[in-house]
Design a protein around this motif. Structure first.
Motif, PDB file in Angstrom:
ATOM      1  N   PHE A 326      -1.902  -6.331  -2.527  1.00 22.43           N
ATOM      2  CA  PHE A 326      -2.733  -5.131  -2.426  1.00 22.43           C
ATOM      3  C   PHE A 326      -2.002  -4.172  -1.497  1.00 22.43           C
ATOM      4  O   PHE A 326      -2.026  -4.322  -0.280  1.00 22.43           O
ATOM      5  CB  PHE A 326      -4.127  -5.461  -1.892  1.00 22.43           C
ATOM      6  N   ALA A 327      -1.302  -3.211  -2.086  1.00 23.61           N
ATOM      7  CA  ALA A 327      -0.400  -2.340  -1.327  1.00 23.61           C
ATOM      8  C   ALA A 327      -1.141  -1.134  -0.765  1.00 23.61           C
ATOM      9  O   ALA A 327      -2.154  -0.681  -1.312  1.00 23.61           O
ATOM     10  CB  ALA A 327       0.751  -1.880  -2.211  1.00 23.61           C
ATOM     11  N   ILE A 328      -0.597  -0.595   0.327  1.00 22.33           N
ATOM     12  CA  ILE A 328      -1.201   0.555   1.002  1.00 22.33           C
ATOM     13  C   ILE A 328      -0.216   1.712   1.005  1.00 22.33           C
ATOM     14  O   ILE A 328       0.909   1.591   1.492  1.00 22.33           O
ATOM     15  CB  ILE A 328      -1.574   0.205   2.464  1.00 22.33           C
ATOM     16  N   SER A 329      -0.653   2.850   0.455  1.00 22.23           N
ATOM     17  CA  SER A 329       0.149   4.078   0.483  1.00 22.23           C
ATOM     18  C   SER A 329      -0.651   5.157   1.191  1.00 22.23           C
ATOM     19  O   SER A 329      -1.864   5.288   0.959  1.00 22.23           O
ATOM     20  CB  SER A 329       0.480   4.526  -0.943  1.00 22.23           C
ATOM     21  N   VAL A 330       0.008   5.923   2.027  1.00 26.48           N
ATOM     22  CA  VAL A 330      -0.662   7.007   2.751  1.00 26.48           C
ATOM     23  C   VAL A 330       0.103   8.306   2.496  1.00 26.48           C
ATOM     24  O   VAL A 330       1.343   8.323   2.530  1.00 26.48           O
ATOM     25  CB  VAL A 330      -0.726   6.727   4.264  1.00 26.48           C
ATOM     26  N   GLU A 331      -0.634   9.380   2.235  1.00 25.82           N
ATOM     27  CA  GLU A 331       0.001  10.661   1.943  1.00 25.82           C
ATOM     28  C   GLU A 331       0.259  11.457   3.223  1.00 25.82           C
ATOM     29  O   GLU A 331      -0.604  11.540   4.105  1.00 25.82           O
ATOM     30  CB  GLU A 331      -0.872  11.490   1.006  1.00 25.82           C
ATOM     31  N   ILE A 332       1.444  12.042   3.287  1.00 20.64           N
ATOM     32  CA  ILE A 332       1.803  12.939   4.389  1.00 20.64           C
ATOM     33  C   ILE A 332       2.270  14.262   3.793  1.00 20.64           C
ATOM     34  O   ILE A 332       3.109  14.282   2.885  1.00 20.64           O
ATOM     35  CB  ILE A 332       2.919  12.327   5.266  1.00 20.64           C
ATOM     36  N   ASP A 333       1.720  15.347   4.308  1.00 22.80           N
ATOM     37  CA  ASP A 333       2.158  16.666   3.860  1.00 22.80           C
ATOM     38  C   ASP A 333       3.399  17.084   4.644  1.00 22.80           C
ATOM     39  O   ASP A 333       3.433  16.959   5.877  1.00 22.80           O
ATOM     40  CB  ASP A 333       1.065  17.719   4.090  1.00 22.80           C
TER      41      ASP A 333
END
Length: 610
Positions: A326-333
């Motif tokens: 169960f992978a975790i991705s986080v968005e950065i602008d």
């Protein structure tokens, strides 16, 4: 120019209302608008020019009621052909090879008391004037009686055997009760059986009714479909008739009409040049795939041998874990300026707390920021962390996209998320040109080619790229079935992972995933964005495309007395949504949007996962 019916296969944008524009420019209803072709041609010419400038590829002549009974009421009964020829000449002078000219023919007011031969004769007289003027196509529109429309069609065929004929009905849409009187499918079948070249619907009390009609017509249509909605119902303000629909509202429905199968789309009563301009912007996100596929076919018809694709788990570290944890991705602008320190430190913080991959947006909400390629290089150099780069179809043509993708692969940036992109209208540069050479489905197909050693035109490039291809989806889309179908096409084109828009209603996500269960073998990352406040929720719901916050969540935020309490509610909603989503076997990861760049809030969500 191509022949009209040939060009129509790639989609044509029609113009908008003529009568509305004449009225808005100071000509009141006691005048005969058709006769203005002779007495005030410059006014009509200016209106056509405004529509052409807005992007219309089809200009309708100012002849909707230029028939003998209508002109007789003003004493112009002997000028039928003159008025129609003049209307055609004005439109042709403006079009000058940049647009097609359609001879507009509307119903006869007194048709119900005339014999069929008399009705047919009235139409023949008008259509003769249009044909003599040199129209490219005849448009019979706003008919509420199929028998009268058939008589008009027969008249058109008797006068102009080689000119395409469009037939359009006006239907009575009553919301959940459906259509009263003529049914869309029945009308479509009859018009197709006559031999009309294009069949469709116009007016119908606004865009919603026209869209519902097209949806019912499409399954039975054997001819191309046209759709010309009006801008809703008019309101009387200070003794003037005003249409209150916005250009964005009309444009959104134009896009839905294209997605529902309409090839010729324009506007009827109340539709203005600014609306047509916005409709063109939105439609550019729908039609490019056909155009680009045609270019590829013409450029390199014989497909070169494909190279073997690199296995997903060997393409990148992110590819290796897809579907296996169960992978975790986080968005950065990326930053708006030169200093990327805050973004890099945010990525460092997230890496230290177990986030698997950072994804970097490409001009989100059509706002200019540092290139996601540059931002990814900085993170890779300073942190050695995997990134997912968004590739937006809005800003680069086909050539630029191919060069950037090959470049990303060359410098080790292997993970890409393909998106069509928000229109420039909503950003800080509303007059920027949207390219949209291709949409997300088409670009995924082209990247799949690169992974097989072929360029976008199926020509060998020597070796294969090893790009991990991602796509987006919106479980909260207004038309969920259409969104499901587009996701299926993205997966068929080659998508290897999916990031969803934020979801605030677990049941909505379950419904969406249930509809996708038959084809969804691709790792699905559920989008989560903790709401920071009621104001934040209202902004996302009303002003960010594809985002929907349920009323039940809005009500919970309204009951929270302070901003801190609202933030707690927003976090609780996000945790509930994520906990529910994680229990679904189809969900293989989470795609987190930190609210206002507050990366600490991500930790509270990670706790739920673990």
């Amino acid at each position: 120019m191509k022949l009209f019916l040939e060009a129509l296969q790639e989609g044509i944008l029609g113009d908008g209302a003529m009568g509305t524009e004449i009225y808005s420019r100071g000509v009141f209803l006691n005048r005969n608008y058709d006769e203005l072709n002779c007495s005030n041609p410059s006014l009509i010419r200016d209106i056509h020019a405004d529509y052409l400038k807005a992007g219309a590829g089809l200009l309708e002549t100012n002849t909707f009621t230029a028939n003998r009974p209508a002109l007789t009421a003003y004493g112009f009964e002997e000028r039928v052909k003159e008025v129609n020829r003049a209307g055609t000449k004005i439109a042709r002078d403006v079009a000058r090879g940049q647009a097609y000219v359609a001879g507009a023919v509307g119903p006869i007011k007194s048709a119900n008391v005339l014999s069929d031969d008399e009705v047919r004769g009235i139409f023949i007289e008008q259509i003769q004037g249009l044909v003599e003027g040199g129209v490219d196509v005849l448009m019979l529109e706003t008919f509420m009686n199929l028998h009268e429309l058939k008589l008009a069609y027969e008249a058109a065929r008797s006068v102009a055997k080689d000119i395409p004929v469009i037939t359009q009905v006006t239907l009575k849409y009553q919301g959940e009760e459906g259509f009263k009187g003529i049914q869309p499918a029945e009308a479509c079948e009859q018009m197709c059986s006559w031999g009309a070249d294009v069949v469709g619907v116009n007016c119908c009390n606004g865009p919603v009714g026209v869209l519902e009609a097209i949806k019912l017509m499409h399954p039975v249509a054997t001819k191309p479909l046209s759709a010309f909605p009006n801008a809703g119902l008019p309101q009387v303000k200070q003794n003037r008739l005003l249409y209150l629909a916005t250009p964005e509202y009309m444009a959104e429905f134009a896009r839905r009409l294209a997605q529902a199968g309409a090839l010729l789309i324009g506007g009827c009563c109340g539709t203005t040049p600014p609306m047509i301009k916005e409709m063109k912007r939105y439609l550019q996100t729908i039609h490019p795939v056909r155009r680009i596929e045609a270019i590829v076919t013409q450029t390199h018809k014989s497909e070169a041998p494909k190279l073997a694709e690199v296995p997903l788990e060997k393409k990148s570290e992110f590819g290796a874990i897809l579907g296996k944890k169960f992978a975790i991705s986080v968005e950065i602008d990326p930053p708006k300026g030169l200093d990327a320190t805050k973004a890099i430190e945010g990525a460092r913080f997230l890496k230290e707390h177990g986030v698997d991959v950072i994804n970097i947006a490409d001009g989100p909400r059509a706002m200019a920021r540092m290139s996601p390629l540059a931002m990814s290089v900085l993170i890779k150099q300073q942190l050695g962390m995997e990134t997912v780069i968004h590739f937006c179809c809005r800003d680069r043509n086909l050539l630029g996209l191919q060069m950037d993708l090959i470049g990303a692969n060359a410098i080790g940036l292997k993970n890409v998320l393909v998106i069509t992109g928000d229109p420039p209208k909503m950003g800080e540069y509303p007059d920027a040109t949207a390219v949209f050479d291709v949409d997300a489905i088409g670009l995924i197909h082209f990247i799949k080619n690169l992974n097989c050693g072929l360029d976008f035109a199926n020509r060998p490039i020597g070796e294969a790229t090893s790009l991990v291809i991602g796509c987006g989806c919106n479980p909260g889309a207004v038309d969920m079935d259409l969104e499901v179908e587009r996701l299926r096409k993205k997966i068929e084109a080659g998508a290897e992972f999916i990031f969803s828009q934020p979801v605030y209603e677990p049941k909505l996500l379950d419904t969406f995933l249930t509809k996708c269960r038959g084809f969804l073998k691709t790792p699905f990352f559920v989008g989560v964005l903790p709401l920071a406040s009621l104001k934040n929720a209202e902004f996302l719901h009303n002003e960010v495309p594809g985002m929907q916050v349920p009323e039940s969540v809005m009500e919970r935020l309204r009951k929270a007395a302070t901003k801190e309490a609202q933030r707690d509610v927003g976090l609780s909603v996000a945790q509930e949504s994520l906990r529910e989503a994680k229990s679904n076997s189809l969900v293989k990861g989470v795609y987190i949007f930190p609210p206002f760049g507050k990366y600490e809030a991500v930790l509270d969500l990670i706790k739920v996962i673990r």
